[in-house]
Design an enzyme around this catalytic site. Structure first.
Site, PDB file in Angstrom:
ATOM      1  N   LYS A  43       6.789  15.346  22.610  1.00 51.58           N
ATOM      2  CA  LYS A  43       6.993  17.399  22.668  1.00 51.58           C
ATOM      3  C   LYS A  43       6.286  17.291  24.659  1.00 51.58           C
ATOM      4  CE  LYS A  43       5.002  21.502  21.139  1.00 51.58           C
ATOM      5  NZ  LYS A  43       3.928  22.379  21.053  1.00 51.58           N
ATOM      6  N   ILE A  66      10.388  22.041  20.378  1.00 46.09           N
ATOM      7  CA  ILE A  66       9.870  22.391  19.623  1.00 46.09           C
ATOM      8  C   ILE A  66       8.707  24.109  19.568  1.00 46.09           C
ATOM      9  CG2 ILE A  66       7.062  22.275  18.079  1.00 46.09           C
ATOM     10  CD1 ILE A  66       7.938  19.063  18.226  1.00 46.09           C
ATOM     11  N   ARG A 101      -3.722  22.437  27.958  1.00 44.22           N
ATOM     12  CA  ARG A 101      -4.585  22.295  26.747  1.00 44.22           C
ATOM     13  C   ARG A 101      -5.772  21.011  26.887  1.00 44.22           C
ATOM     14  NH1 ARG A 101      -4.187  26.771  22.816  1.00 44.22           N
ATOM     15  NH2 ARG A 101      -2.450  27.665  23.135  1.00 44.22           N
ATOM     16  N   TYR A 126     -11.861  17.429  25.809  1.00 43.46           N
ATOM     17  CA  TYR A 126     -12.532  17.454  25.554  1.00 43.46           C
ATOM     18  C   TYR A 126     -13.182  15.715  26.412  1.00 43.46           C
ATOM     19  CZ  TYR A 126     -17.412  18.200  26.228  1.00 43.46           C
ATOM     20  OH  TYR A 126     -18.504  18.436  26.943  1.00 43.46           O
TER      21      TYR A 126
END
Length: 295
Positions: free
Chosen positions: A165, A207, A142, A111
């Site tokens: 990751k 992951i 995301r 954000y």
């Protein structure tokens, strides 16, 4: 690779069983025990799949502490401690180190985002405050921000930053990153549909969301690759692709919660703003789970 990877193979991005009363610790214990019995290499606690973004501070800390105690050394424990508030990320990271997590997973700030220089400063600030290794988590779909290869290169010299990751889906960027970090950090796939491609570039594992319902199957992909059976690993990657796609047919962890509920591990309950899986998508996922003998 680094001298000693945080883990090699598969880390399950573990669900956090919840219901209308809060975290369901009985179900959480059952899921943890099953994963450990299946031989999983590591468990990521309270990450994206674990709905860490809708666990409050007390819940987040309690979930990590419970998991560390329940796992009791049976596999590597990685606590997700990233935040768009660096002060909170530091505080949570210190707590998780204190209660016994083996490593930390720190997502990029969402954000409010930041510049690449801001990412470097943020990660160095967190890493300077802890005594456990950190895996950087890059998931621009995301968060709205991507860690650039040159940024990885600079961060790779910090002694506490040991892994990545990578879920940016851009193989060319991942290849460039591997070139720039050398053997100072390990790369883990953050996408189940890219396990073998990333292993082929020297990656140390994945992951995984898939390994919630299918831990042995996911581990077999990595094990075949590590044993030199690249063709066999690739065959399994393709075999499980429809199931992987179904587990991402709606926002994670909506489908995997439904899958784990169907296997008897928890209620099919997600916290708002997430809602249970749409019937059309669930029927497809259920059919694929039956094909693979999961239910």
């Amino acid at each position: 690779m680094t001298d000693k990877p945080i883990f090699r193979g598969v880390a399950t991005a573990l669900i956090t069983p919840t219901n209308s009363n809060g975290v369901d610790y009985d179900s959480f214990a059952k899921v943890i025990d099953w994963q450990c019995e299946q031989g999983i290499n590591a468990l990521v606690i309270a990450g994206t799949t674990g709905e860490g973004s809708t666990l409050d501070d007390a819940e987040h800390k309690a979930v990590v502490k419970f998991a560390v105690e329940r796992i009791a050394g049976r596999c590597t424990v990685i606590a997700a401690t990233g935040s768009n508030d660096t002060r909170y990320a530091v505080q949570l990271s210190k707590y998780c180190c204190d209660v016994g997590a083996d490593a930390l997973l720190c997502v990029t700030p969402y954000y409010n985002k930041t510049t690449q220089n801001g990412l470097i400063k943020m990660y160095e600030t967190i890493a300077d405050s802890v005594n456990k290794p950190i895996i950087l988590y890059n998931v621009p779909s995301r968060t709205g921000i991507n860690i650039e290869p040159s940024t990885y290169g600079k961060l790779s010299y910090h002694p506490m930053i040991k892994g990545i990751k990578e879920a940016n889906s851009n193989i060319s960027k991942i290849v460039e990153t591997a070139h720039l970090i050398g053997d100072r950090m390990d790369i883990y796939s953050g996408n189940d549909d890219q396990i073998v491609p990333i292993l082929s570039m020297g990656g140390q594992g994945v992951i995984s969301v898939l390994s919630n319902p299918a831990p042995k199957q996911t581990m077999e992909i990595c094990n075949r690759f590590f044993d030199g059976d690249v063709k066999g690993a690739a065959e399994l990657q393709l075999k499980y692709l429809p199931l992987i796609n179904a587990l991402f047919s709606e926002t994670n962890p909506i489908p995997v919660k439904a899958a784990m509920a169907a296997m008897g591990f928890c209620e099919n309950y997600v916290r708002l703003p997430l809602v249970p899986m749409e019937e059309e998508h669930w029927l497809k996922l259920k059919g694929l789970m039956k094909e693979q003998g999961l239910i």
